[in-house]
Design a protein around this motif. Sequence first.
Motif, short mmCIF file in Angstrom:
data_model
loop_
_atom_site.label_atom_id
_atom_site.label_comp_id
_atom_site.label_asym_id
_atom_site.label_seq_id
_atom_site.Cartn_x
_atom_site.Cartn_y
_atom_site.Cartn_z
N ARG A 1 43.95 46.03 43.91
CA ARG A 1 42.54 46.42 43.78
C ARG A 1 42.26 46.72 42.32
NH1 ARG A 1 40.32 52.05 46.07
NH2 ARG A 1 38.17 51.89 45.33
N ILE A 2 41.10 46.23 41.84
CA ILE A 2 40.71 46.50 40.45
C ILE A 2 39.36 47.20 40.46
CG2 ILE A 2 40.19 45.50 38.19
CD1 ILE A 2 41.78 43.01 39.08
N VAL A 3 39.31 48.35 39.81
CA VAL A 3 38.04 49.06 39.69
C VAL A 3 37.60 48.96 38.24
CG1 VAL A 3 36.97 51.33 39.71
CG2 VAL A 3 38.47 50.64 41.60
N VAL A 4 36.41 48.38 38.03
CA VAL A 4 35.92 48.24 36.66
C VAL A 4 34.95 49.38 36.38
CG1 VAL A 4 34.83 46.72 34.98
CG2 VAL A 4 36.15 45.75 36.87
N MET A 5 35.28 50.17 35.38
CA MET A 5 34.50 51.38 35.06
C MET A 5 33.58 51.14 33.88
SD MET A 5 37.57 54.19 35.28
CE MET A 5 36.61 55.50 34.51
N SER A 6 32.49 51.89 33.86
CA SER A 6 31.56 51.83 32.74
C SER A 6 31.52 53.20 32.09
CB SER A 6 30.18 51.45 33.26
OG SER A 6 29.19 51.91 32.37
N ARG A 7 31.00 53.23 30.87
CA ARG A 7 30.87 54.53 30.21
C ARG A 7 29.77 55.35 30.85
NH1 ARG A 7 32.45 56.35 24.52
NH2 ARG A 7 32.40 58.18 25.84
N PHE B 1 43.98 39.94 32.73
CA PHE B 1 45.03 39.10 33.33
C PHE B 1 46.14 39.96 33.94
CE2 PHE B 1 43.11 36.87 29.74
CZ PHE B 1 42.53 35.81 30.43
N GLU B 2 46.50 40.99 33.22
CA GLU B 2 47.53 41.89 33.74
C GLU B 2 47.03 42.56 35.02
OE1 GLU B 2 50.74 44.60 31.54
OE2 GLU B 2 48.72 45.43 31.34
N ALA B 3 45.76 42.98 35.00
CA ALA B 3 45.16 43.62 36.18
C ALA B 3 45.19 42.66 37.36
CB ALA B 3 43.73 44.04 35.87
N ALA B 4 44.80 41.42 37.12
CA ALA B 4 44.73 40.44 38.22
C ALA B 4 46.12 40.11 38.75
CB ALA B 4 44.04 39.16 37.73
N TYR B 5 47.11 40.17 37.90
CA TYR B 5 48.47 39.81 38.30
C TYR B 5 49.13 40.91 39.13
CZ TYR B 5 53.12 37.72 37.88
OH TYR B 5 54.34 37.15 38.15
N LEU B 6 48.89 42.17 38.74
CA LEU B 6 49.63 43.29 39.34
C LEU B 6 48.93 43.92 40.53
CD1 LEU B 6 50.78 45.27 36.16
CD2 LEU B 6 52.19 43.79 37.61
N SER B 7 47.60 43.91 40.53
CA SER B 7 46.88 44.84 41.40
C SER B 7 46.66 44.32 42.80
CB SER B 7 45.51 45.15 40.78
OG SER B 7 45.62 45.24 39.40
N THR C 1 48.12 49.12 44.62
CA THR C 1 48.28 49.13 43.18
C THR C 1 46.87 49.03 42.64
OG1 THR C 1 50.42 48.04 43.29
CG2 THR C 1 49.29 48.03 41.16
N LEU C 2 46.33 50.18 42.29
CA LEU C 2 44.92 50.26 41.89
C LEU C 2 44.86 50.25 40.37
CD1 LEU C 2 41.92 50.95 42.26
CD2 LEU C 2 42.59 53.34 42.51
N THR C 3 44.12 49.28 39.83
CA THR C 3 44.01 49.21 38.38
C THR C 3 42.63 49.64 37.93
OG1 THR C 3 45.66 47.49 38.14
CG2 THR C 3 44.06 47.68 36.38
N LEU C 4 42.59 50.53 36.94
CA LEU C 4 41.32 50.91 36.33
C LEU C 4 41.15 50.07 35.08
CD1 LEU C 4 41.61 54.82 36.51
CD2 LEU C 4 40.61 53.25 38.19
N LEU C 5 40.01 49.39 35.02
CA LEU C 5 39.73 48.50 33.90
C LEU C 5 38.42 48.98 33.30
CD1 LEU C 5 41.04 45.80 32.91
CD2 LEU C 5 39.41 44.59 34.35
N GLY C 6 38.32 48.97 31.98
CA GLY C 6 37.06 49.40 31.39
C GLY C 6 37.19 49.51 29.89
N PRO C 7 36.03 49.56 29.20
CA PRO C 7 36.08 49.65 27.74
C PRO C 7 36.76 50.93 27.30
CG PRO C 7 33.85 50.02 28.53
CD PRO C 7 34.65 49.60 29.71
N SER C 8 37.28 50.89 26.11
CA SER C 8 37.98 52.05 25.58
C SER C 8 37.04 53.25 25.51
CB SER C 8 38.53 51.66 24.21
OG SER C 8 38.70 52.78 23.43
#
Lengths: 264, 265
Positions: free
Chosen positions: A211-217, A203-209, A45-52
Motif C-alpha cells: 500500500r502506498i499513501v501519498v501525502m501532501s503538505r 519505484f522503490e515504493a511500487a516494488y516493496l509496498s 508494507t505501507l509506504t509513505l510517499l510525499g515531498p520533503s
Amino acid sequence: MTALGAAEAQRTAPALVSLRGVGKTFPSGLVALADYDLDVREGETLTLLGPSGCGKSTVLRLIAGLAQPTAGSIDWSAPRIENNIGFVFQDATLLPWASVFDNVFLPLRLGGFSHEAASPRVDEALAHVGLLEFSGALPRELSGGMRMRCAIARALVTRPALIMMDEPFAALDEVTRFKLNDDLLALKRRLGATIVFVTHSVFEAAYLSTRIVVMSRRAGRLIDDIRIDPELERDDDYRTSKSFADICRRGSLALRVAIEEATP
Amino acid sequence: MIHKRQAIPWRDIGVPLAVFLATLALWEGLVRWKNIPPYILPAPSVILATLIQDRELLFSSLIVTLGVTFEAFVIATVCGVALALLIAQSKWLERALLPFAVALQVTPIIAIAPLLLVYLQPGNAVLVCAFLVAFFPILSNTSLGLASVDFGLRDLFDLYHASPWQKLIYLRLPSALPQFLTGLRIGGGLALVGAIVAELAAGASGQGTGLAYRIVEAGFRLDIPRMFAALALISLSGLAIYGALAALSHVLLRGWHESARAQDA
Ligand SMILES: Nc1ncnc2c1ncn2[C@@H]1O[C@H](COP(=O)(O)OP(=O)(O)O)[C@@H](O)[C@H]1O
Ligand SMILES: [Mg+2]
C-alpha cells in the motif's frame, strides 16, 4: 486464496495502530502535521510517499513514541505492539565504538538481557541480514549497505510486530539498494512483520509496498491511497511488468500534485 | 570490504627527528666555529655532559616535579570528570558552577602562585597550582563531550525506553570519550606548566626542590649549561606526557573515532 481474496483480506485486516485527527505543532509554531488519519493494518508494507517536509518522518516518530502528538489520538490494538517497535533510521545510527554484535545486542541489553541470554537472538538477527561473520567488526569497517543491514538486524532483534523505516536506503547506490530491497522482501516473507516505510522513490515504493499513501503538505490531505496485491511476486519480471508501470505512473502523478500543492 | 587501519608512516617520526638532529648539529657547529663561550651559549655536547655530570641533582629534581605534576593531574582528572558529570545532570548546576570554573581559568596562574605560597607549604602550593590549570580543560572538554550526543542515537535509546543510568553508561560516557581524552592531553601538558610556574615563584623566594627551582638557582650562579640541561629535561617531560596521553587516546579509541583515524593532533 485468490489474488483478490488476499487483497481483500489485507484491506480488512485489523488495524495495529490508528491515527485519528493527529496534529503535530512544534514549539516554534511550525505545523508539521494536522488533522491526519491513518490506519496501519496487520501484515502491510505501507509506504509513505510525499515531498520533503510534508511530515513523513513526523508520522513515524509519532507512531514510535519518539514525539508526542499535539492533537488527536493514536490508538493501539495492543500495548504489546506499542512497546516493541523496530525503527530503522535514515543514517544507520550505529554506536561507532561498538562492534556489529554489540550494536545489535543493544536493544536487548537495554531491556535487561544478559550477554549469554541475548547471544542466540543476536546471532539469529545477524544471520537474517547476512552479517554473522562480521560480528566483531566496527561500523566504520563496513560499507554503507552493510551498516544498514546492521541497523535492520538491530530493529529485528526484539522481534517487533511493527517496524518503521525512514528512507533507509536513500544514501545507498542503486545496485546496493536493489539488493537490500530484495532482502527486505525476503525478510518480510519470513518474519511477517508489519512495515511502515518512507521513501522518495516511486519505484522503490511500487516494488516493496502492499500500500502506498501519498501525502501532501496541506493539512491532513492524502492525495492517493494505492493498494497493491500482496500476493504479487516481487522480482525482476515485476519490475518490468505493466502493473508495476501503472502503479509507478499513478504514484508519480500523485506525487506531482503533492509537490505543486507544496509550492504555491 | 573491511578497511584496515594504516600504520603510522615512518616519516611522521623520521622527518621531525631528522630536523631536530640537524638543528643540534648546526648549533654545535656554530658554537665551535664562532668559539662562543658556554656561559653565553653552551653547545649541545656541553649540555649533555652537564646532564650526565649533574645527574643526581637534576634527576632527583625531575622526580619531584614529575611527581607533583602527576599527582595534580590525577586529582584534576577525578575532580574534572566528577564535576562534569554533576553539571551534566542539570542546567541549574551548570549555571551555578561554570562561571567560577571560567573565572579560575582566565586568571593567569602566575598571578595566583605567589598568593598560594603565602598560605601553603611550597610543595602544596605547587600541587594546587598544577591542579588549577589542569582542571579546567578536563572539565570543559568532558562537559562538552557529555552534552554532544548524536540526536539519532538519543532517539534510539528513547525508542528502547533506556533509563537515565543506561543512557549515561552506554551512550553519553562513550560519546564523551574522545573529548575527555582531548581534555586529558591538554590538562596533562598544563599540569606540568602549572607545576613549573609555581616552582619558579617558590624558587624566587629561595624555597623549592623541583626542576624549575634548579633553573632559578643555576641562573643566580650564571651556570648556563645547567639551566639548559634542566630546560631540556622539562621539554622532554612535556613531550613524554603528551606522547603517553596521545598513545592512550589511540588505544582507547581503537580507530572508531575520526580523530584517532587521522592524526592525534
Ligand atoms: N524537531 C523539530 N522542530 C521543529 N520543526 C521540525 C522538527 N522536526 C521536523 N520539523 C519540521 O516539520 C516538518 C515536517 O518534517 P518531517 O516530518 O521531517 O518531513 P519529511 O520527513 O516528510 O521530510 C518540516 O517542515 C520540518 O522542518
Ligand atoms: Mg524525513
